[in-house]
Design a protein around this motif. Structure first.
Motif, mmCIF file in Angstrom:
data_model
loop_
_atom_site.group_PDB
_atom_site.id
_atom_site.type_symbol
_atom_site.label_atom_id
_atom_site.label_comp_id
_atom_site.label_asym_id
_atom_site.label_seq_id
_atom_site.Cartn_x
_atom_site.Cartn_y
_atom_site.Cartn_z
ATOM 1 N N LEU A 96 17.034 75.671 114.887
ATOM 2 C CA LEU A 96 16.796 77.056 113.898
ATOM 3 C C LEU A 96 16.385 76.636 112.617
ATOM 4 C CD1 LEU A 96 19.056 79.920 115.446
ATOM 5 C CD2 LEU A 96 16.731 80.139 114.854
ATOM 6 N N GLY A 97 17.460 76.134 112.204
ATOM 7 C CA GLY A 97 17.365 75.623 110.554
ATOM 8 C C GLY A 97 16.219 74.902 110.235
ATOM 9 N N ASP A 98 15.948 73.971 111.134
ATOM 10 C CA ASP A 98 14.853 73.080 110.734
ATOM 11 C C ASP A 98 13.545 73.534 110.895
ATOM 12 O OD1 ASP A 98 16.896 71.055 110.762
ATOM 13 O OD2 ASP A 98 16.221 69.940 112.350
ATOM 14 N N VAL A 99 13.226 74.460 111.923
ATOM 15 C CA VAL A 99 12.095 75.535 111.651
ATOM 16 C C VAL A 99 11.848 76.415 110.778
ATOM 17 C CG1 VAL A 99 10.962 77.454 113.216
ATOM 18 C CG2 VAL A 99 12.215 75.490 114.409
ATOM 19 N N SER A 100 12.980 76.758 110.192
ATOM 20 C CA SER A 100 12.780 77.773 108.862
ATOM 21 C C SER A 100 12.532 76.852 107.702
ATOM 22 C CB SER A 100 14.162 78.370 108.804
ATOM 23 O OG SER A 100 14.550 79.380 109.894
ATOM 24 N N ALA A 101 13.220 75.730 107.639
ATOM 25 C CA ALA A 101 13.070 74.630 106.596
ATOM 26 C C ALA A 101 11.722 74.421 106.278
ATOM 27 C CB ALA A 101 13.941 73.639 106.713
ATOM 28 N N LEU A 102 11.044 74.010 107.606
ATOM 29 C CA LEU A 102 9.730 73.525 107.655
ATOM 30 C C LEU A 102 8.795 74.410 107.038
ATOM 31 C CD1 LEU A 102 9.884 71.141 110.707
ATOM 32 C CD2 LEU A 102 9.607 70.404 108.257
ATOM 33 N N GLY A 283 16.833 67.065 103.180
ATOM 34 C CA GLY A 283 15.444 67.381 103.150
ATOM 35 C C GLY A 283 15.191 68.906 103.004
ATOM 36 N N ALA A 284 16.118 69.790 103.410
ATOM 37 C CA ALA A 284 15.845 71.220 103.238
ATOM 38 C C ALA A 284 15.976 71.478 101.748
ATOM 39 C CB ALA A 284 17.063 72.176 104.250
ATOM 40 N N VAL A 285 16.879 70.686 101.069
ATOM 41 C CA VAL A 285 17.429 70.826 99.649
ATOM 42 C C VAL A 285 16.100 70.517 98.859
ATOM 43 C CG1 VAL A 285 18.552 70.237 97.761
ATOM 44 C CG2 VAL A 285 19.727 70.778 99.757
ATOM 45 N N LEU A 286 15.366 69.508 99.338
ATOM 46 C CA LEU A 286 14.318 68.739 98.665
ATOM 47 C C LEU A 286 13.004 70.095 98.664
ATOM 48 C CD1 LEU A 286 14.352 65.051 99.428
ATOM 49 C CD2 LEU A 286 14.746 66.159 97.124
#
Length: 373
Positions: A96-102, A283-286
């Motif tokens: 879930l989090g990765d999908v939103s971050a991308l 990666g999400a922070v970047l």
């Protein structure tokens, strides 16, 4: 900042919460062995029917001209595929989090497109933002797997998440171009098209579901889930369409994706029991930092552009180009091509400032040509 714009930001933030809730429901209902796509598609079609009746009774259709219709339909088409790609990314195993971050990548590249179209030179903040966004996307998608034959990495899900992110920016542009159109009409367009897409996915076998079995075996839970999906979808659609009409696409997109990313990682951590790795969080922070840097860069561009029209004066040119530039000045404020609108929305400029920047670039080019002739 205008009160209407602040209201729009609040509505878009609320829509981001509800969009995260819909994605979370996909995970929960799938865990409960319920046919999410069938239920979601049915909920949307029922909402579309109810909204169509309300729209017909209030006479909203008569207020839409031929130019607005294409944006109403386009808003529904883009919105339906944006969310469908997000759902498919989750179905294929992307967290879930990765999908939103991308999904945040759309803000950076849409703003970059706007600046490039306006003919402005990219400053260090813009370049840094693009680099951070790309590096962040790689880190979020588990770079250690690039050098291993790890079949557990959901590459297809990550690619679909990126596609959903890119469609996100287009969705906000379509909403902004639909200003003056009732949010109920836009919501009806989204629900109708999205509902059809969900059932196409089910009937073509792209996802494996048995809605008849679920309805017979757990009728109470199925009906309750359908009611919840209808309520959340209705509030989400109205808030999203109303809010994104009130503030520039870059603001809407930034708020929406940031809220989604935060809630996505919270759900991933506490419900799915899959706390993100340190490298994923980095990666999400970047990617979030890239969005912030692009916003700062846009702010500087907007400040310097306020003086653009003062620097574009026909009399500064050679006499043989006076009539030519005067014609440009006369036409520039009234020119609102789609490309200009997109550029202005994502570069953080008003349309008049965007026209001034393009005009300045044109005049500079003419001046250079005259000098070299």
């Amino acid at each position: 900042m205008m009160s209407g714009e602040i209201t729009g930001m609040l509505l878009v933030g609320g829509a981001g919460i509800l969009a995260a809730a819909l994605a979370f429901l996909q995970v929960v209902l799938t865990d409960w062995k319920l046919p999410y796509y069938s239920l979601f598609g049915t909920a949307e079609l029922l909402l579309a029917l109810a909204l169509a009746i309300i729209i017909a009774m209030t006479g909203e259709l008569s207020k839409i001209d031929s130019q607005q219709w294409k944006w109403v339909l386009l808003r529904g088409f883009i919105g339906s595929w944006n969310f469908t790609l997000t759902l498919l990314a989750l179905t294929l195993g992307a967290p879930l989090g990765d999908v939103s971050a991308l999904g945040t990548i759309n803000v950076v590249f849409a703003a970059l497109f706007g600046l490039m179209f306006l003919g402005e030179q990219l400053n260090k903040l813009h370049v840094t933002s693009v680099v951070l966004s790309l590096v962040g996307a790689v880190l979020v998608s588990k770079p250690d797997a690039l050098f291993q034959s790890d079949a557990s990495v959901p590459w297809a899900g990550y690619l679909l998440a990126l596609g959903a992110g890119l469609l996100n920016g287009a969705m906000f542009i379509a909403a902004r171009k639909s200003q003056g159109t009732s949010s109920l009409v836009l919501s009806c367009s989204v629900c109708a098209q999205e509902g059809v897409v969900q059932w196409i996915i089910v009937l073509t076998g792209l996802v494996k579901e048995d809605p008849v079995h679920a309805t017979v075996s757990t009728p109470g839970l199925t009906c309750a889930s359908l009611a919840v999906l209808m309520l959340v979808t209705l509030v989400y659609a109205v808030a999203m369409n109303a809010g994104s009409q009130m503030c520039p696409a870059v603001i809407s997109s930034t708020i929406f994706t940031s809220v989604q990313m935060t809630l996505g990682y919270l759900a991933q951590t506490f419900y799915q029991r899959e706390p993100p790795q340190v490298i994923t969080m980095l990666g999400a922070v970047l990617m979030l930092l890239a969005v912030l840097l692009m916003a700062v860069g846009r702010s500087k561009t907007s400040t310097t552009s306020n003086m653009a029209e003062d620097r574009v004066e026909p009399e500064c040119l050679e006499s043989e180009f006076t009539s030519y530039t005067s014609d440009i000045v006369a036409r520039a404020p009234s020119t609102e091509s789609l490309a200009s609108f997109i550029a202005a929305e994502f570069a953080g400029l008003s349309l008049s400032s965007a026209n001034a920047i393009r005009l300045r670039s044109t005049v500079q080019a003419v001046t250079v040509g005259a000098a070299s002739a």
